[in-house]
Design a protein around this motif. Structure first.
Motif, PDB file in Angstrom:
ATOM      1  N   PHE A   1       0.834  -1.197   0.000  1.00 22.08           N
ATOM      2  CA  PHE A   1       0.000   0.000   0.000  1.00 22.08           C
ATOM      3  C   PHE A   1       0.871   1.250   0.000  1.00 22.08           C
ATOM      4  O   PHE A   1       1.872   1.312   0.700  1.00 22.08           O
ATOM      5  CB  PHE A   1      -0.873   0.033   1.256  1.00 22.08           C
ATOM      6  N   VAL A   2       0.498   2.209  -0.815  1.00 25.62           N
ATOM      7  CA  VAL A   2       1.157   3.500  -0.676  1.00 25.62           C
ATOM      8  C   VAL A   2       0.100   4.528  -0.340  1.00 25.62           C
ATOM      9  O   VAL A   2      -1.096   4.306  -0.534  1.00 25.62           O
ATOM     10  CB  VAL A   2       1.914   3.929  -1.960  1.00 25.62           C
ATOM     11  N   GLN A   3       0.574   5.663   0.181  1.00 31.60           N
ATOM     12  CA  GLN A   3      -0.384   6.667   0.597  1.00 31.60           C
ATOM     13  C   GLN A   3      -0.310   7.879  -0.325  1.00 31.60           C
ATOM     14  O   GLN A   3       0.760   8.395  -0.607  1.00 31.60           O
ATOM     15  CB  GLN A   3      -0.095   7.087   2.034  1.00 31.60           C
ATOM     16  N   TYR A   4      -1.454   8.236  -0.831  1.00 32.51           N
ATOM     17  CA  TYR A   4      -1.571   9.386  -1.729  1.00 32.51           C
ATOM     18  C   TYR A   4      -2.399  10.379  -0.936  1.00 32.51           C
ATOM     19  O   TYR A   4      -3.583  10.177  -0.734  1.00 32.51           O
ATOM     20  CB  TYR A   4      -2.274   8.920  -3.001  1.00 32.51           C
ATOM     21  N   THR A   5      -1.744  11.430  -0.454  1.00 27.71           N
ATOM     22  CA  THR A   5      -2.434  12.261   0.524  1.00 27.71           C
ATOM     23  C   THR A   5      -2.911  13.571  -0.072  1.00 27.71           C
ATOM     24  O   THR A   5      -2.313  14.119  -0.992  1.00 27.71           O
ATOM     25  CB  THR A   5      -1.513  12.594   1.719  1.00 27.71           C
ATOM     26  N   SER A   6      -3.995  14.017   0.483  1.00 29.25           N
ATOM     27  CA  SER A   6      -4.576  15.282   0.075  1.00 29.25           C
ATOM     28  C   SER A   6      -4.334  16.297   1.189  1.00 29.25           C
ATOM     29  O   SER A   6      -4.194  15.923   2.351  1.00 29.25           O
ATOM     30  CB  SER A   6      -6.065  15.067  -0.171  1.00 29.25           C
ATOM     31  N   PRO A   7      -4.256  17.594   0.856  1.00 29.77           N
ATOM     32  CA  PRO A   7      -4.054  18.594   1.898  1.00 29.77           C
ATOM     33  C   PRO A   7      -5.279  18.719   2.800  1.00 29.77           C
ATOM     34  O   PRO A   7      -5.196  19.296   3.887  1.00 29.77           O
ATOM     35  CB  PRO A   7      -3.803  19.885   1.118  1.00 29.77           C
ATOM     36  N   LEU A   8      -6.403  18.194   2.328  1.00 32.31           N
ATOM     37  CA  LEU A   8      -7.611  18.291   3.133  1.00 32.31           C
ATOM     38  C   LEU A   8      -7.552  17.284   4.265  1.00 32.31           C
ATOM     39  O   LEU A   8      -7.018  16.198   4.109  1.00 32.31           O
ATOM     40  CB  LEU A   8      -8.854  18.033   2.280  1.00 32.31           C
ATOM     41  N   SER A   9      -8.162  17.653   5.364  1.00 33.10           N
ATOM     42  CA  SER A   9      -8.132  16.775   6.515  1.00 33.10           C
ATOM     43  C   SER A   9      -9.040  15.574   6.292  1.00 33.10           C
ATOM     44  O   SER A   9     -10.083  15.676   5.647  1.00 33.10           O
ATOM     45  CB  SER A   9      -8.595  17.554   7.745  1.00 33.10           C
ATOM     46  N   GLY A  10      -8.599  14.451   6.791  1.00 37.45           N
ATOM     47  CA  GLY A  10      -9.430  13.257   6.736  1.00 37.45           C
ATOM     48  C   GLY A  10     -10.244  13.114   8.009  1.00 37.45           C
ATOM     49  O   GLY A  10     -10.975  12.144   8.184  1.00 37.45           O
TER      50      GLY A  10
END
Ligand SMILES: Nc1ncnc2c1ncn2[C@@H]1O[C@H](COP(=O)(O)OP(=O)(O)O)[C@@H](O)[C@H]1O
Ligand SMILES: [Mg+2]
Lengths: 237, 306, 330
Positions: free
Chosen positions: B131-140
């Motif tokens: 798994f890799v993580q593709y992150t968004s600047p928005l909070s989860g």
């Protein structure tokens, strides 16, 4: 020789030959009708000329250029426009969208709007129904729509497949007189395929009679109409 | 806390919101399937694979662009190119070969399965199966109202808004542009369209490209809420298909509605029954819709408009 | 024209082939023997697809799920009722048939893409059920251990051919190879009989088939039932040689693999299924050795088989979209 020149054309569906070596020509500005019964190979001829089906042999030239091997859409763009059998409109689209379809690939400067206005003048019933879906039209109106869309493609050679099919006599008359007017006003070359020999020969310059994929007779429209043998065996009246 | 019939209102609202968010993703996937179905009459099982590659490309581009939003754009472009390539280089030659034969129905479906497998394998070769993580600047993290935090995060909101924007964009393209007219005409009557001068083959490629773009949006938006792996979007394919069928397979609006309906349904099943029955539920819903209303909820006769 | 061999004579030939194949197990190492068992399982599974897609024209992407049903049914019956393994395999086939019968009713009313999509949902939905019900053993699954090799087998004259110990793997091979051969024999008889003719008529022209009195929907249900009983049997066999039934075995990938195997064998070619099955078993190993040559990172080892199989699938469909049917209908 300019115009349409067809030489020894053959079309086959698998092992079944539908057109067995047909030759004829249509000179520029002429209206020629091909008469034949069901299954004579009329539609196959037009479908081959417009690039919808492959040919098995022979040649066809339009203004001295071979037209085989091109996609139908490219032949349309080169001015060879085919109105297919059976009120060839797209039922899910509106009348106006059906018309516009013939113009969306043309440049704005090509004067599509002017032709559209002319078409609507020629067939005023379409103008009253621009926003309606095409499947709400009557048979005659659909045929007018199909021809109207073909005109918007700016044809030089118009291939018409049985425009009278399934229409009432009055409507046939309306459509045929429109075809006759069109070809003079726009200087079109027309190849009109018909079973309705009488109506077709009435507006045609020349006629060609098809039977089982072969030409059995041809000549001036007036002469064909007058020939008693042809009348009895092929023209059916 | 507000209770109705012993069920907590907050939970219901939360479930609903989560359902709308995941449903938006299903809608996008369904939209992609519908676009392809309309242009070439093929259910594209490779759609999930195309979305995965696009998302990975977005993920890679983020390393250089340092912006999630730009990377989403890159993913969209990649998705469009990939979709176009699949149609132009595999599906069209195949369609020409099988035209009129007994394999005409099955061969394209099998080809899309092959493409799905190929893409998953290639993604695994390049990025590995971890798994890799593709992150968004928005909070989860969920939004907080006073003292309560709900399970609906800014990223979920972005999903809903993003899906709505894509839907709106397609609605405008389809109904108000020349391209849209050509797309609709070619999907309904390819032969008549050709005889009107439309380059149907090109239009089909564009249809596949649009589908690829929609799938890429789905992948790039949903991944920050989870992880990315070569088959992390497989289940999305199934949900997208169910949503598309609920909507009638031919209708863009239906795809939108079908996705959201399914998303909400899944969210409630997840909340009140359990995760492991969701896909069986999908199967049952699918059978039910197909047997009771085969044309889908938007598929009344004459309802095949965009 | 070649002379038709009677079905009884063919049974004899098959029995001889079976004996030779079993005798061969004494001459190869344990890994090959195990792979032989795998091939036998795939032969049965691919035959189930061939029966359905090649002859009745329906495409199922859910046969992995039917295999799961057969596997779990066999495992539960074996562990719960303490029945012989042979009876457990039969339970697997029966469970598959029941599932196929039910699914067939839905399938009979669905066409092309709808059927493919619906069975796809099934392929995902059924295996995940294992997590919902405690008796199915969750993610770990259930063990299916048929125990030690019986002495009648390990001390038989057949076992004395060749060398090496009589391992459990060899025993699996002994069990699965005859089942696979029997499957081919039975399916062949089904297909050359009245049912097979109905399948073919339905596939080539459903309208004409209904005109000559073939009830298309009940024929479709029959096709699904026969096909699924084979899938159930294959699932039970797979669980047996793996020693367990678990959701991880019956993935979407398995369903796709079966379709691939069937396509590689030319969809409507029953004997081709043997080649398809060998390809499916050989590809992971061949690509693993290629991967080792290429430096052998885990990425390559894990993904090369999938890439190769998928490429083969795409190429086969592109080059031979009509499979072996072209050759069959002369
Ligand atoms: N798609 C086709 N496949 C096989 N045969 C066809 C096809 N279309 C037409 N034919 C056959 O070709 C012959 C000519 O048909 P057609 O060109 O449609 O004649 P017409 O338009 O004069 O009625 C007929 O015998 C017809 O059965
Ligand atoms: Mg005709």
């Amino acid at each position: 020789m300019s115009g349409l020149v067809v030489r020894d054309l053959q079309v086959a569906y698998g092992a079944v030959a539908a057109i067995r070596g047909v030759s004829f020509e249509v000179t520029p500005g002429e209206l020629v009708t091909i008469i034949g019964a069901n299954g004579a190979g009329k539609s196959s001829l037009l479908r081959a000329l417009s690039g919808l089906i492959p040919v098995a042999g022979g040649s066809a030239m339009w203004n001295e250029l071979s037209i085989f091997g091109y996609k139908p859409e490219n032949l349309v763009r080169a001015g060879i426009v085919h109105v297919a059998e059976g009120k060839s409109v797209i039922p899910e689209l509106t009348v106006e969208e059906n018309l516009d379809l013939g113009g969306i690939w043309q440049k704005k400067s090509a004067g599509v709007d002017a032709i559209k206005a002319e078409v609507l003048q020629l067939f005023p019933r379409l103008g009253e129904r621009l926003g309606q879906r095409a499947d709400t039209l009557s048979g005659g109106e659909r045929q007018m729509l199909a021809i109207g869309r073909a005109l918007i493609c700016k044809p030089k050679l118009l291939l018409l497949d049985e425009p009278s099919l399934g229409l009432a006599p009055l409507v046939i008359e309306e459509i045929f007189s429109a075809i006759a007017r069109l070809r003079t006003s726009l200087g079109l070359t027309v190849l009109l395929v018909e079973q309705n020999a009488l109506s077709a020969l009435a507006i045609a310059d020349r006629g060609i009679i098809f039977n089982l994929g072969e030409v059995v007779a041809s000549g001036k429209a007036s002469e064909l109409l007058a020939d008693p043998v042809l009348r009895a065996s092929y023209l059916g009246y | 806390m507000l209770h109705i019939w012993g069920i907590e209102m907050k939970t219901i609202l939360e479930t609903l919101l989560i359902g709308v968010s995941s449903g938006s993703i299903y809608s996008l996937m369904a939209l992609a399937l519908v676009l392809v179905w309309r242009s070439t009459r093929v259910v594209n099982f490779a759609q999930a694979g195309q979305a995965i590659i696009s998302t990975y490309i977005g993920y890679e581009s983020m390393k250089h662009l340092h912006s999630y939003w730009y990377s989403v754009l890159v993913a969209i472009v990649a998705g469009a190119i990939l979709g176009a390539a699949v149609e132009a280089f595999v599906m069209r030659p195949l369609a020409k070969r099988v035209r009129g034969s007994a394999a005409a129905d099955i061969a394209p479906v099998i080809a899309t399965l092959g493409i799905l497998g190929l893409i998953r394998g290639v993604a695994g070769l390049i990025w590995g199966n971890t798994f890799v993580q593709y992150t968004s600047p928005l909070s989860g993290k969920g939004y907080t109202f006073g003292s309560t935090t709900i399970q609906f995060s800014p990223q979920n909101a972005a999903i809903v808004i993003g899906a709505a924007l894509v839907m709106a964009a397609f609605a405008i393209i389809f109904n108000f542009t020349k391209l849209g007219l050509a797309l609709r005409a070619s999907s309904f009557q390819p032969e008549i369209s050709r005889l009107a001068g439309i380059r149907v083959d090109r239009i089909r490629v564009i249809g596949w490209a649009c589908a690829g773009a929609a799938g890429a949006v789905a992948g790039a938006l949903v991944t920050p809420t989870a992880y990315l792996s070569p088959n992390s979007l497989d289940l999305l394919l199934v949900s997208g298909f169910v949503a598309a069928v609920i909507g009638g397979l031919d209708s863009l609006v239906g795809a939108g509605i079908g996705g959201v309906v399914l998303g909400i349904g899944f969210a409630f099943i997840l909340q009140y029954i359990g995760a492991s029955v969701t896909f069986l539920a999908a199967f049952i819903i699918l059978i039910f819709v197909l047997l009771v209303k085969p044309a889908g909820i938007m598929g009344k006769s004459g309802g095949r408009s965009a | 024209m070649h002379k038709r061999i009677s079905s009884l004579a063919r049974l004899g030939i098959f029995a001889a082939i079976g004996l030779v194949l079993i005798a061969l197990s004494g001459f190869v190492d344990e890994l090959r023997v195990y792979q032989g068992a795998e091939v036998a399982v795939y032969v049965v599974a691919i035959a189930s697809i061939t029966l359905l897609t090649g002859y009745s024209g329906q495409l199922s992407l859910g046969h992995g799920a039917i295999m799961a049903i057969g596997a779990y049914a066999a495992t539960l019956a074996f562990n719960g009722w303490h029945i012989p393994w042979m009876a457990a395999l039969a339970v697997g086939a029966l469970a598959g048939a029941v599932a196929g019968y039910i699914l067939g009713f839905a399938a009979a009313r669905l066409s092309g893409p709808y059927l493919a999509g619906t069975t796809l949902a099934l392929a995902v939905g059924i295996p995940s059920l294992a997590n919902q019900f405690h008796v199915l053993g969750g993610e770990q699954g259930l063990t299916f251990d048929i125990g030690d090799v019986p002495t009648w087998a390990s001390h038989s004259w057949l076992a004395k051919i060749g060398h090496g110990d009589f391992t459990t793997y060899k025993w699996f091979y002994w069990i699965t190879v005859p089942i696979a051969l029997a499957t081919i024999w039975v399916v062949r008889n089904i297909l050359t009989g009245p049912i097979g003719r109905r399948f073919k008529a339905m596939r080539s022209n459903p309208t004409a088939a209904s005109l000559i009195g073939i009830r298309v929907s009940s024929t479709k249900v029959a096709a699904f039932t026969y096909s699924s009983s084979l899938a159930g049997l294959a699932g039970a066999m797979l669980a047996m040689i793996l020693g367990l039934s678990a959701p991880l075995v019956f993935t979407l990938t398995l369903s796709f693999t079966l379709v691939t195997g069937a396509v590689l064998s030319g969809v409507s070619n029953l004997y081709g299924g043997i080649i398809g099955a060998m390809v499916l078993v050989a590809i992971p190993e061949l690509s693993a050795s290629v991967a080792t040559h290429l430096g052998g990172s885990e990425k390559v080892t894990a993904n090369l088989p999938g890439v190769v199989t998928s490429l083969l699938l795409i190429l086969t469909v592109l080059i031979l979209p009509n499979g072996a049917r072209v050759r069959r209908s002369k």
